[in-house]
Design a protein around this motif. Structure first.
Motif, PDB file in Angstrom:
ATOM      1  N   TYR A 184       0.862  -1.217   0.035  1.00 35.52           N
ATOM      2  CA  TYR A 184       0.005  -0.173   0.058  1.00 35.52           C
ATOM      3  C   TYR A 184       0.793   1.422  -0.006  1.00 35.52           C
ATOM      4  O   TYR A 184       1.744   1.522   0.799  1.00 35.52           O
ATOM      5  CB  TYR A 184      -0.997  -0.114   1.260  1.00 35.52           C
ATOM      6  N   VAL A 234      -3.618  -4.721   4.479  1.00 34.81           N
ATOM      7  CA  VAL A 234      -2.131  -4.514   3.982  1.00 34.81           C
ATOM      8  C   VAL A 234      -1.336  -5.417   4.426  1.00 34.81           C
ATOM      9  O   VAL A 234      -1.051  -5.510   5.721  1.00 34.81           O
ATOM     10  CB  VAL A 234      -2.082  -3.051   4.232  1.00 34.81           C
ATOM     11  N   LEU A 285       3.358  -2.099   4.084  1.00 31.26           N
ATOM     12  CA  LEU A 285       2.797  -0.580   4.137  1.00 31.26           C
ATOM     13  C   LEU A 285       4.211   0.384   3.704  1.00 31.26           C
ATOM     14  O   LEU A 285       5.435   0.071   4.385  1.00 31.26           O
ATOM     15  CB  LEU A 285       2.548  -0.412   5.611  1.00 31.26           C
ATOM     16  N   ILE A 315      -3.092   0.795  10.588  1.00 37.94           N
ATOM     17  CA  ILE A 315      -3.075  -0.475   9.446  1.00 37.94           C
ATOM     18  C   ILE A 315      -2.338  -1.646   9.767  1.00 37.94           C
ATOM     19  O   ILE A 315      -3.078  -2.740   9.674  1.00 37.94           O
ATOM     20  CB  ILE A 315      -2.192   0.138   8.415  1.00 37.94           C
ATOM     21  N   ALA A 326       0.301  -3.430   9.396  1.00 35.55           N
ATOM     22  CA  ALA A 326       0.836  -4.457   8.445  1.00 35.55           C
ATOM     23  C   ALA A 326       1.919  -5.148   8.955  1.00 35.55           C
ATOM     24  O   ALA A 326       2.472  -4.584   9.919  1.00 35.55           O
ATOM     25  CB  ALA A 326       1.264  -3.742   7.163  1.00 35.55           C
ATOM     26  N   ALA A 373       6.924  -2.567   7.168  1.00 28.71           N
ATOM     27  CA  ALA A 373       6.597  -1.628   6.644  1.00 28.71           C
ATOM     28  C   ALA A 373       8.049  -0.885   6.219  1.00 28.71           C
ATOM     29  O   ALA A 373       9.148  -1.346   6.770  1.00 28.71           O
ATOM     30  CB  ALA A 373       6.069  -0.639   7.866  1.00 28.71           C
ATOM     31  N   THR A 422       3.897  -4.866  13.911  1.00 26.48           N
ATOM     32  CA  THR A 422       4.832  -4.323  12.428  1.00 26.48           C
ATOM     33  C   THR A 422       5.907  -4.239  12.483  1.00 26.48           C
ATOM     34  O   THR A 422       6.580  -3.536  13.288  1.00 26.48           O
ATOM     35  CB  THR A 422       3.958  -2.996  12.339  1.00 26.48           C
TER      36      THR A 422
END
Length: 218
Positions: free
Chosen positions: A133, A147, A150, A171, A173, A176, A205
């Motif tokens: 994303y 997601v 990220l 989010i 995710a 990232a 994350t």
């Protein structure tokens, strides 16, 4: 899918011999990013996200390159790319489309507020292959999807550290990487990324810094 990070907000994705480039802007190594590209996604009209001269040159120098962007950007490029206009496509939020073999979903609609006296422009976030994303200049959290990777706008005139951390937490995710990082020196980048790393880990994350030109398999 291979991701290569370029300076600031530009990334290049490669899969099955096809190349998709997101936000080749004036802060980025646009010629290198766009070399052999099959499709380009533009989030919004600001120069740090689209180097108009380089993108027009790429469109005119190719018979296959497709470009997807918000209406204002698409209209501007059609006016400058005679002969390639049919390969320039308008994107609105909430769409699903194919870009050079990559499945893309669009989200958002407008750029984050910088100042009440600065007009807000259209901004589209893109989810690629139900995995990566890129939000452009916004903290829009895509609805109804998961997601897995990220791209985090680390620093901009429109954000603060707390907003960045909340975006990552929202989010959640699994992994990232940073984008929108060209406005910070090494000390400032390390400070912000330290917060993102620490708080992101609490919510699942794994944040990792990518240098310009560095690649990773997704």
């Amino acid at each position: 899918m291979k991701l290569t990070k370029f300076t600031h907000a530009c990334v290049r994705l490669e899969k099955d011999g096809r190349v998709l480039v997101l936000d080749p802007g004036t802060f980025s190594e646009t010629d290198q990013a766009l070399a052999g590209a099959d499709a380009v996604l533009i989030t919004h009209e600001h120069p740090d996200h689209i180097d108009v001269e380089a993108v027009v040159s790429a469109l005119l120098g190719s018979n296959v390159l497709q470009l997807f962007a918000p209406e204002g950007v698409a209209a501007q490029l059609r006016g400058k790319s005679d002969g390639a206009a049919e390969r320039i496509h308008t994107v609105a939020p909430g769409e699903d489309f194919d870009a050079a073999g990559f499945a893309v979903k669009s989200f958002g609609g407008q750029h984050a507020l910088i100042h009440p006296q600065i007009p807000v422009v259209a901004n589209i976030g893109y989810l690629v292959d139900s995995n990566l994303y890129h939000p452009g200049d916004s903290f829009i959290i895509p609805d109804g999807v998961e997601v897995r990777t990220l791209l985090v706008p680390i620093h901009a005139p429109w954000n603060k550290v707390g907003d960045v951390v909340d975006f990552v937490i929202g989010i959640r995710a699994p992994r990232a990487f940073q984008i929108h990082d060209a406005l910070l020196n090494a000390s400032g980048l390390g400070l912000v990324e330290g917060h993102v790393t620490r708080f992101g880990a609490k919510y699942g994350t794994d944040f990792r810094h990518l240098d310009s030109g560095e690649s990773v398999e997704l």
